[in-house]
Design a protein around this motif. Structure first.
Motif, PDB file in Angstrom:
ATOM      1  N   ASP A 116       0.799  -1.221   0.000  1.00 56.32           N
ATOM      2  CA  ASP A 116       0.000   0.000   0.000  1.00 56.32           C
ATOM      3  C   ASP A 116       0.836   1.277   0.000  1.00 56.32           C
ATOM      4  N   ALA A 119       0.567   4.074  -4.901  1.00 50.78           N
ATOM      5  CA  ALA A 119      -0.785   4.553  -5.190  1.00 50.78           C
ATOM      6  C   ALA A 119      -0.931   4.815  -6.679  1.00 50.78           C
ATOM      7  N   TYR A 121      -3.307   7.149  -9.387  1.00 46.19           N
ATOM      8  CA  TYR A 121      -4.252   8.265  -9.545  1.00 46.19           C
ATOM      9  C   TYR A 121      -4.711   8.266 -10.991  1.00 46.19           C
ATOM     10  N   HIS A 146      -4.678   1.547  -2.769  1.00 44.52           N
ATOM     11  CA  HIS A 146      -4.711   2.988  -3.020  1.00 44.52           C
ATOM     12  C   HIS A 146      -4.855   3.298  -4.503  1.00 44.52           C
ATOM     13  N   ALA A 363     -11.828   4.198  -5.124  1.00 40.02           N
ATOM     14  CA  ALA A 363     -11.259   3.439  -4.008  1.00 40.02           C
ATOM     15  C   ALA A 363     -12.206   2.379  -3.458  1.00 40.02           C
ATOM     16  N   GLY A 396      -9.498   1.721  -0.296  1.00 43.69           N
ATOM     17  CA  GLY A 396      -8.510   2.753  -0.025  1.00 43.69           C
ATOM     18  C   GLY A 396      -9.176   4.052   0.359  1.00 43.69           C
ATOM     19  N   MET A 402      -5.349  10.733  -0.556  1.00 42.82           N
ATOM     20  CA  MET A 402      -4.080  10.102  -0.896  1.00 42.82           C
ATOM     21  C   MET A 402      -2.924  11.079  -0.706  1.00 42.82           C
ATOM     22  N   LYS A 405      -1.954  11.232   2.823  1.00 41.46           N
ATOM     23  CA  LYS A 405      -1.142  10.067   3.188  1.00 41.46           C
ATOM     24  C   LYS A 405       0.295  10.209   2.688  1.00 41.46           C
ATOM     25  N   ILE A 411       2.224   6.833   1.894  1.00 39.88           N
ATOM     26  CA  ILE A 411       2.298   6.551   0.454  1.00 39.88           C
ATOM     27  C   ILE A 411       3.600   7.159  -0.035  1.00 39.88           C
ATOM     28  N   MET A 414       3.862   6.866  -6.649  1.00 39.18           N
ATOM     29  CA  MET A 414       2.557   7.065  -7.284  1.00 39.18           C
ATOM     30  C   MET A 414       2.689   7.031  -8.798  1.00 39.18           C
TER      31      MET A 414
END
Length: 712
Positions: A116, A119, A121, A146, A363, A396, A402, A405, A411, A414
């Motif tokens: 985790d 992540a 996006y 995530h 999520a 998530g 995010m 985090k 995180i 990404m």
């Protein structure tokens, strides 16, 4: 034909040495207008022309953005090969090296800090196939919980409100073709004339047919100009307004008692709440006259049919979900849903805002609008993906969360896919600082956007002319975007990039796709039996029917034009009305001596979202070369802000500098700034990071600010 005409055409034919025609659809708004790009070579020079193509949604209409869309595709600033940041500068590298770097960095982060720690996006500009594949990639290849996407900042309140009320979210409960025949229309917080221009003829035809149109907006716009009644309420009071309208409808006996008895839960609780509501207090809170409230409520309640359309104006608030449900309450109370010319429409903003939220980018979601927390849903998708149910990660957090985090260090890496959160997020200064904290950031994009600029590695994304796939428009119609233009340079399809990264980290077998259609075939199966059921849709069928409205549960099904004719999607078949608080604590935005004005944000016709594509289209960039602040002249005089001068706008989160623009078409307590520009003009620097507790939608539309002239 005259000799002169023959001579003209022969001369033109000699000059046009070749011609190519690319069938496609516009990459911008949710109307997804069908079009053709004609490329002609004239005396060694390429000339381009865009023409509309007939289709059920827009009937060949185009707006200025669609006509100019190809310009960003051809822009010489486009990223054409992988770029690695070395000593602060980007240098071109091979795909092989890029993928090896991703493998090394992703593997190191997860070995040291867990699955985790990575992540993903995503984006509502991706095709359905790519949105589906990205969700699978996060959960199967990266094994991270995530993943979220930029649609969280756009459609989340409407989607959550519809799901809570109806048990299903398809954007529109009816097809566009019904709009011209309805008797009363409420446009709540939408400026369709600039955001979705090709939808306007439906409403203009309705007006010609005698429909009464009510517009709700703190500004006068090209959309409110067509309204019979414009409710110019104070920003942030839309839930109060919805309650006030419903109270009048109930008090005047304009409800559909039989419909409420048979098909709706919760009306008793709502009516008790309304009994305590003071209309005089509503008048004071909204800034509207009581006569306006009665005129709107009585007209809507008395007509045989009616439709309500909501958009970002009421949805992008920290009580956006409740506000949407408040307006849907009006439909349920009057029985104006599930029948001809009556229903609800959430006017999706992004091109695939509907489809991108249905198949696993959120999520809390698995394909087919399934829940990631539901054991049966998890088991079904695990079977489709060839993994064990226990291997699927849980839920998530939302898009903005995010970045919180990242800031806290939980995180560390990404992948950003075709999105620009450094510009589009609330509290944008914080988001930018968070992105800089990442150990490794990969951006897949067409340009070096504000987000890509912060990346360690940029991968070149394909354009709408090159990337085939399905899109789901604002009414829930699944369309096929043909895309036959060859990939330029070393650009790869977005779905290919996902497969390539999955392959390099050891999951090639589950991502061995060779075409978008092959991915769609798996998506069909994954969606089967889900709320967003695409199983009966195929590429051939889309081509034959020019798009289909889901749900389409089997191959012989012709799509569903109108939802909820017999029952709603909740287990008991009934819709759920909601008690809406007038001003919940989480939604309050109070003006003060330091911050005496409301700021609201929105679009202009020539630009789209963060402007990354439209600002790279010369014809569009020339129409609006910079941002601006719309302010009433009286307010300008009060704060010594002259017309067409540089001004500073400040909130408790940041400050920006834009040019002033006096307008008597806005409330005196409100200023407006479009959100398409970055740097010192990025209005999202001012927006708070408070979130709607149900949808995690930020409050883009209501921020307390001050303004003053910039001293020269």
């Amino acid at each position: 034909m005259t000799d002169l005409m023959l001579k003209y055409f022969r001369t033109k034919q000699r000059r046009v040495q070749s011609e190519k025609v690319y069938d496609t659809q516009c990459p911008f708004c949710s109307m997804q207008c069908k079009m053709q790009l004609i490329e002609q070579t004239v005396v060694s020079r390429k000339v381009y022309k865009t023409v509309g193509k007939d289709n059920p949604t827009t009937r060949g209409r185009l707006c200025v953005k669609g006509i100019s869309a190809h310009q960003h595709v051809l822009n010489n600033q486009r990223v054409m090969q992988p770029l690695l940041k070395v000593n602060g500068n980007f240098v071109a590298i091979t795909w092989k090296k890029a993928l090896e770097i991703i493998k090394k960095e992703f593997t190191t982060i997860q070995e040291q800090k867990g699955s985790d720690a990575l992540a993903v996006y995503g984006s509502a500009s991706l095709t359905n196939e790519e949105a589906y594949l990205l969700g699978k990639f996060a959960r199967v290849a990266l094994k991270t919980k995530h993943i979220d996407y930029n649609g969280r900042l756009c459609m989340a309140s409407a989607a959550t409100g519809a799901n809570q009320t109806f048990g299903l979210d398809r954007g529109f409960t009816n097809s566009l073709q019904e709009i011209p025949y309805t008797r009363c229309i409420i446009l709540a917080g939408t400026n369709i004339a600039e955001c979705q221009p090709t939808i306007m003829p439906y409403f203009e035809q309705a007006k010609e047919n005698g429909a009464y149109i009510i517009a709700i907006d703190p500004r006068e716009t090209k959309t409110t100009d067509i309204a019979d009644l414009h409710l110019k309420n104070k920003p942030g009071t839309d839930a109060t307004l919805a309650n006030a309208l419903l109270k009048v409808i109930v008090d005047e006996g304009l409800i559909d008692k039989e419909f409420l008895r048979k098909r709706v839960n919760g009306f008793t609780e709502v009516s008790r709440h309304l009994a305590k509501l003071d209309l005089n207090e509503c008048v004071m809170m909204t800034g509207l006259a009581k006569e306006q409230l009665y005129q709107a409520a009585q007209t809507f309640g008395q007509e045989d049919s009616g439709m309500i359309f909501t958009a970002r104006g009421i949805e992008q608030q920290t009580n956006g979900t409740e506000t949407v449900r408040g307006f849907i309450n009006l439909l349920l109370a009057t029985g104006k849903i599930g029948k001809p010319y009556s229903g609800y429409g959430a006017i999706t903003g992004q091109g695939n805002g509907q489809g991108a939220r249905e198949h696993g980018q959120k999520a809390d979601q698995l394909p087919g609008y399934r829940s990631i927390e539901n054991k049966e849903d998890r088991y079904y998708i695990a079977q489709v993906w060839g993994v064990k149910e226990k291997q699927l990660p849980g839920q998530g957090v939302s898009a903005y969360e995010m970045f919180e985090k990242i800031d806290k260090g939980t995180i560390n890496g990404m992948l950003v896919m075709c999105s620009n959160p450094a510009l589009s997020s609330p509290n944008a200064n914080f988001v930018k600082r968070s992105l800089k904290k990442l150990e490794f950031l990969v951006a897949v994009d067409m340009f070096i956007s504000e987000t890509a600029e912060l990346a360690d590695l940029i991968l070149p994304a394909s354009s709408y002319l090159e990337d085939q796939g399905t899109m789901t428009n604002l009414e829930g119609r699944v369309t096929l975007r043909e895309a036959s233009r060859p990939l330029p340079g070393e650009v790869r399809h977005d779905w290919q990039i996902i497969c390539d990264i999955a392959g390099i980290i050891g999951e090639r077998g589950k991502f061995s796709f060779h075409s978008a259609e092959e991915i769609f075939e798996e998506l069909r199966v994954a969606s089967r039996g889900g709320r967003a059921n695409y199983y009966g849709i195929t590429y051939d069928k889309i081509r034959e029917k020019n798009g289909l409205l889901w749900p389409c549960p089997d191959i012989d099904h012709q799509g569903t034009k109108r939802l909820f004719e017999d029952e709603f999607a909740h287990q008991d078949g009934k819709a759920s009305m909601a008690v809406i608080e007038r001003s919940p604590k989480h939604a309050k935005v109070n003006l003060s001596e330091k911050y005496p004005l409301f700021l609201t944000t929105g679009r202009v016709m020539s630009h789209y979202l963060t402007g990354e594509q439209t600002r790279n289209s010369p014809s569009l960039a020339a129409r609006n070369i910079e941002s601006y602040m719309e302010i009433h002249p009286d307010t300008g005089e009060k704060y010594q802000v002259k017309d067409h001068t540089l001004v500073q706008i400040e909130s408790r989160y940041g400050r920006i500098v834009v040019r002033s623009k006096w307008s008597k078409r806005i409330r005196k307590d409100t200023v407006f700034v479009p959100f398409h520009w970055g740097g010192e003009q990025n209005v999202n620097r001012l927006v708070a990071d408070d979130l709607d507790p149900f949808s995690q939608m930020p409050g883009f539309k209501v921020t307390a600010v001050n303004t003053r002239p910039v001293q020269s």
